[in-house]
Write an enzyme that holds these catalytic residues in place. Structure first.
Site, mmCIF file in Angstrom:
data_model
loop_
_atom_site.group_PDB
_atom_site.id
_atom_site.type_symbol
_atom_site.label_atom_id
_atom_site.label_comp_id
_atom_site.label_asym_id
_atom_site.label_seq_id
_atom_site.Cartn_x
_atom_site.Cartn_y
_atom_site.Cartn_z
ATOM 1 C CB SER A 129 4.952 -4.033 -8.402
ATOM 2 O OG SER A 129 3.891 -3.200 -8.293
ATOM 3 C CG ASN A 130 1.834 -3.665 -4.076
ATOM 4 O OD1 ASN A 130 0.710 -3.614 -4.443
ATOM 5 N ND2 ASN A 130 2.489 -2.365 -3.511
ATOM 6 C CB ALA A 131 -0.578 -8.765 -5.044
ATOM 7 C CB SER A 132 -2.415 -3.016 -5.069
ATOM 8 O OG SER A 132 -3.414 -2.217 -5.561
ATOM 9 C CB ALA A 149 -1.002 -1.088 -2.633
#
Ligand code: C5P
Length: 399
Positions: free
Chosen positions: A203-206, A270
């Site tokens: 995943s990512n930090a969004s 994102a």
């Protein structure tokens, strides 16, 4: 044009409220000025009375038979607070009503626009920033102060915004309740999670905040909004139809299903670009972990919306750390977008998981609108204003 309450609080920038008041009167607005005790130490009430040809209100106790705070709160189309001091901002956020100005602010159901101005340290203080966030979440339009020479003879953030910026924010809120009436808006927001096994994912930090604010503002402007939201703890706005999804594939399916007939689609999500080829059904044991993960591309939602021409006006986001606008323009062309919002995620304190952002909107017709740096709720307002102009331009420009 509009019936307004101009609240003036006790800061040195109160003298600038005089010029603003004069501009409002000249363009035909009916302005009732309300001053705090502090404001009257900087500026005489007579100045505003002479400009507006109306009595200036300074006390809750002057004319109790008319209940001025309720009467004004009801009759005004919007309330402006210029300058908004740290003290007034804190009290507004907490709902304290210990003078006439704060009583009106608490009683009104109309839009409020505040232009903070204060010492840089007071503006930066977490208490002030926290209160500003609370107010922004509540829908108060905040016209961010500028960086420049302050009364303390130092340079810092805290100078009252330029009158044009305050007027633009005011006009935006005045036109705001109806500018998207009858339109359908689709927003994708948040990260996606691509499972490795039942407990691990890519995943990512969004946090989805920018998209959530864009959805909230579209709803405030009268649109019917579908928000396809990835996993985040940030709550979707009330009044918006929210479809919760986890993976890129789920987000793709939901967005493609909701897109046909939408007037505008905004892809702020994102989306994970890759997913593991294999998602294990059971948790992978540490000693059995593979040395590498085999990845495959996820479907590109935005590119598919562009390719299949499923919506009338398509907007993408580009989060970049260098050569922002060149990459963004390339994306605009390759994904067949009408506009793209560029977001420099390398700027300290902005971007993923923060309260602020910087945005530049590039439209297909070549126009460029710099929305500056601001809290995401404020940027969402500027974003829709910029888009309104780009949409008008796009109907005039040849395809
Ligand atoms: O190509 P890139 O991922 O940088 O493009 C970003 C834009 O494309 C954003 O608007 C994002 O929401 C969208 N996007 C998408 N589906 C993907 C990847 C990106 O809709 N799989």
């Amino acid at each position: 044009m509009a019936r307004l309450v101009l609240g003036v609080a006790g800061g040195i920038a109160a003298y600038k409220a005089v010029a603003l008041c004069s501009t409002l009167v000249q363009r035909g607005d009916d302005v009732d000025v309300v001053m705090t005790d502090g404001a009257q130490r900087f500026i005489g009430a007579l100045t505003f009375a002479a400009l507006t040809h109306r009595p200036v209100l300074t006390s809750l106790w002057d004319a109790p038979e008319t209940i001025p705070h309720i009467a004004l709160a009801r009759s005004a189309e919007a309330m402006l607070l210029v300058p908004a001091t740290a003290n007034v901002i804190a009290k507004l956020a907490l709902g304290i009503a210990d003078d006439l100005l704060l009583n009106i602010a608490l009683a009104t159901r109309r839009p409020i626009v505040i232009a903070p101005a204060m010492n840089a340290a007071m503006y930066d203080h977490p208490a002030t920033q926290g209160h500003l966030r609370t107010l922004a979440e509540r829908g108060v339009a905040i016209v961010a102060p500028e960086t420049g020479f302050l009364a303390e003879r130092e340079v810092g953030v805290g100078r009252l915004a330029a009158p044009e910026a305050i007027l633009a924010a005011l006009d935006a809120v005045l036109g705001r309740t109806s500018s998207l009436r009858g339109q359908r808006v689709l927003v994708t927001a948040g990260p996606t999670r691509e499972p490795i096994d039942p407990v691990r994912f890519l995943s990512n930090a969004s946090t989805g905040t920018m998209g959530i604010e864009i959805a909230r503002e579209a709803h405030a402007r009268g649109a019917r909004v579908d928000l396809v939201l990835g996993p985040t703890l940030v709550a979707p706005p009330p009044g918006v139809r929210c479809v919760r999804v986890t993976t890129a594939q789920e987000m793709f399916d939901a967005a493609i299903a909701l897109a046909p007939g939408a007037d505008v689609a905004i892809a702020t999500a994102a989306v994970s670009d890759f997913r593991p080829v294999v998602a294990h059904a059971h948790k992978v044991k540490k000693d059995a972990a593979p040395a590498s993960l085999e990845l495959e591309r996820t479907p590109d939602i935005l590119a598919t919306l562009g390719e299949r021409k499923l919506v009338k006006f398509l907007v993408g986001f580009a989060a970049e750390t260098r050569d922002l606008e060149a990459y963004a323009l390339e994306k605009l062309r390759s994904k067949q977008l009408d506009a793209i919002a560029v977001n420099d995620v390398s700027v300290e304190g902005t971007g993923f998981g923060t309260g602020e952002n910087t945005l530049v909107v590039l439209a297909r017709d070549g126009t460029r609108t710099d929305l500056g740096r601001a809290p995401k709720a404020e940027l969402a307002i500027r974003f829709w204003d910029a888009l309104a102009r780009a949409r008008v331009a796009s109907t005039e420009a040849p395809l």
